[in-house]
Design a protein around this motif. Structure first.
Motif, PDB file in Angstrom:
ATOM      1  N   GLY A   1      57.984  33.234  28.039  1.00  0.00           N
ATOM      2  CA  GLY A   1      57.464  33.263  26.672  1.00  0.00           C
ATOM      3  C   GLY A   1      58.217  32.299  25.772  1.00  0.00           C
ATOM      4  N   MET A   2      59.537  32.207  25.960  1.00  0.00           N
ATOM      5  CA  MET A   2      60.335  31.276  25.168  1.00  0.00           C
ATOM      6  C   MET A   2      59.974  29.832  25.505  1.00  0.00           C
ATOM      7  SD  MET A   2      64.056  33.173  25.362  1.00  0.00           S
ATOM      8  CE  MET A   2      64.845  31.885  24.391  1.00  0.00           C
TER       9      MET A   2
ATOM     10  N   GLY B   1      55.581  28.564  12.967  1.00  0.00           N
ATOM     11  CA  GLY B   1      55.008  29.630  13.785  1.00  0.00           C
ATOM     12  C   GLY B   1      55.628  29.685  15.165  1.00  0.00           C
ATOM     13  N   ASP B   2      55.824  28.508  15.766  1.00  0.00           N
ATOM     14  CA  ASP B   2      56.486  28.452  17.074  1.00  0.00           C
ATOM     15  C   ASP B   2      57.915  28.987  16.983  1.00  0.00           C
ATOM     16  OD1 ASP B   2      54.339  27.315  18.511  1.00  0.00           O
ATOM     17  OD2 ASP B   2      54.833  25.335  17.750  1.00  0.00           O
TER      18      ASP B   2
ATOM     19  N   THR C   1      58.360  24.711  23.985  1.00  0.00           N
ATOM     20  CA  THR C   1      57.810  23.404  24.367  1.00  0.00           C
ATOM     21  C   THR C   1      57.045  22.773  23.215  1.00  0.00           C
ATOM     22  OG1 THR C   1      57.642  24.088  26.681  1.00  0.00           O
ATOM     23  CG2 THR C   1      56.304  22.204  25.994  1.00  0.00           C
ATOM     24  N   GLU C   2      56.161  23.560  22.594  1.00  0.00           N
ATOM     25  CA  GLU C   2      55.373  23.006  21.485  1.00  0.00           C
ATOM     26  C   GLU C   2      56.255  22.715  20.279  1.00  0.00           C
ATOM     27  OE1 GLU C   2      51.033  23.891  19.579  1.00  0.00           O
ATOM     28  OE2 GLU C   2      52.539  25.472  19.378  1.00  0.00           O
ATOM     29  N   LEU C   3      57.266  23.546  20.043  1.00  0.00           N
ATOM     30  CA  LEU C   3      58.166  23.320  18.913  1.00  0.00           C
ATOM     31  C   LEU C   3      58.867  21.970  19.038  1.00  0.00           C
ATOM     32  CD1 LEU C   3      59.659  24.251  16.367  1.00  0.00           C
ATOM     33  CD2 LEU C   3      61.274  25.462  17.859  1.00  0.00           C
ATOM     34  N   VAL C   4      59.369  21.648  20.217  1.00  0.00           N
ATOM     35  CA  VAL C   4      60.050  20.375  20.437  1.00  0.00           C
ATOM     36  C   VAL C   4      59.105  19.204  20.209  1.00  0.00           C
ATOM     37  CG1 VAL C   4      61.139  18.920  22.195  1.00  0.00           C
ATOM     38  CG2 VAL C   4      61.780  21.332  21.998  1.00  0.00           C
ATOM     39  N   LEU C   5      57.860  19.336  20.688  1.00  0.00           N
ATOM     40  CA  LEU C   5      56.896  18.257  20.518  1.00  0.00           C
ATOM     41  C   LEU C   5      56.542  18.057  19.045  1.00  0.00           C
ATOM     42  CD1 LEU C   5      54.532  18.923  23.556  1.00  0.00           C
ATOM     43  CD2 LEU C   5      56.175  17.057  23.283  1.00  0.00           C
TER      44      LEU C   5
END
Length: 294
Positions: free
Chosen positions: A190-191, A172-173, A196-200
């Motif tokens: 927005g990116m 989703g990210d 940030t959440e995608l990397v985590l």
């Protein structure tokens, strides 16, 4: 680049992933009647993250899918959050609803007020309120995932969360991030929010591979080679319980229903150890009660 059709399609895929990301976890909690290892603070942080994220996406005129996406995140996060109290604190349905409904209404009211206020600020060319919303949403989303990193550090395993859920959320990210690239204006903030959440989440996958997948693979290989599959764990319950009762407990399989959620994919020694400790604690309590009654 300005490709509205691509932005809408990718944003819709991202919104769908975020719509169903928590459904596997909610279903697992309901099926097992527990939320072992799941962090209620993580769910509440995500619920609040949906408020500034929704404000930012709506005021910045993101595609319709990305406007709806934060509302779904908040709703499902609140459902998962209240499950933690319903199953782990033995709250009644009435008490759970009495707590979660006012919280949801408050979040909706705050978001509505902020949308009108920030639209007025944007008309006056004030950019800092929108920047604040973007920073708040990124920080809250990251804080929710980082709370799970602490649990990984303490227990040396990824527990209390489904890897299926992690994959769907990361997808989703990713799709939301790509959809921003196809909007009429490249939105860096927005990116950053979705990136940030995608990397985590990628980091959580890496931890899951190291702490959960590798021990699971080694255990499977040992079984195929005729080695000891329990890794010496069977001696722990035998020494602590004693007698025939200990042997019975040691021989009894640990039910998947009782294990933390992450072990629905890979059963880990730490997950089994948690259940053994719970059994031992309950057994000692029964022994004390029986001796007191005698």
């Amino acid at each position: 680049m300005d490709v509205p059709a691509a932005a809408n399609v990718l944003g819709t895929i991202g919104a769908v992933c975020w719509s169903v990301q928590l459904l596997p976890q909610i279903w697992i909690n309901w099926r097992r009647h527990n939320a072992v290892g799941l962090q209620p603070t993580m769910m509440m942080l995500w619920a609040w993250a949906g408020v500034p994220l929704g404000v930012y996406n709506i005021v910045e005129n993101f595609n319709i899918a990305l406007r709806i996406q934060p509302q779904i995140l908040t709703l499902l996060s609140l459902v998962t959050w209240i499950q933690c109290f319903y199953y782990e604190k033995n709250w009644t349905v009435a008490r759970s609803l009495a707590v979660v409904v006012p919280v949801a209404c408050s979040m909706g009211g705050i978001q509505t007020g902020l949308i009108f206020g920030l639209r007025a600020a944007k008309d006056r060319e004030l950019q800092w309120p929108l920047t604040l919303m973007a920073v708040l949403s990124a920080v809250l989303l990251a804080a929710g995932v980082l709370r799970h990193y602490w649990d990984i550090y303490v227990h040396r395993t990824v527990r209390g969360i489904s890897f299926l859920f992690v994959g769907i959320d990361a997808a989703g990210d990713l799709f939301s991030l790509i959809s921003i690239l196809f909007q009429y204006k490249l939105d860096v903030l927005g990116m950053v929010i979705y990136g940030t959440e995608l990397v985590l989440w990628i980091g959580v996958f890496a931890c899951g591979g190291y702490y959960n997948l590798l021990p699971w693979v080694r255990k499977r290989l040992q079984r195929r080679k005729g080695g000891v599959s329990d890794g010496g764990n069977t001696a722990t319950p035998c020494s602590s319980l004693g007698g025939e009762r200990a042997l019975q407990e040691a021989a009894e399989p640990i039910m998947l229903h009782n294990l933390p959620s992450s072990t629905s994919v890979f059963r880990t020694p730490s997950g089994e150890a948690d259940i053994i400790r719970q059994r031992n604690t309950g057994m000692r309590g029964e022994d004390r009660n029986s001796s007191g009654g005698a």
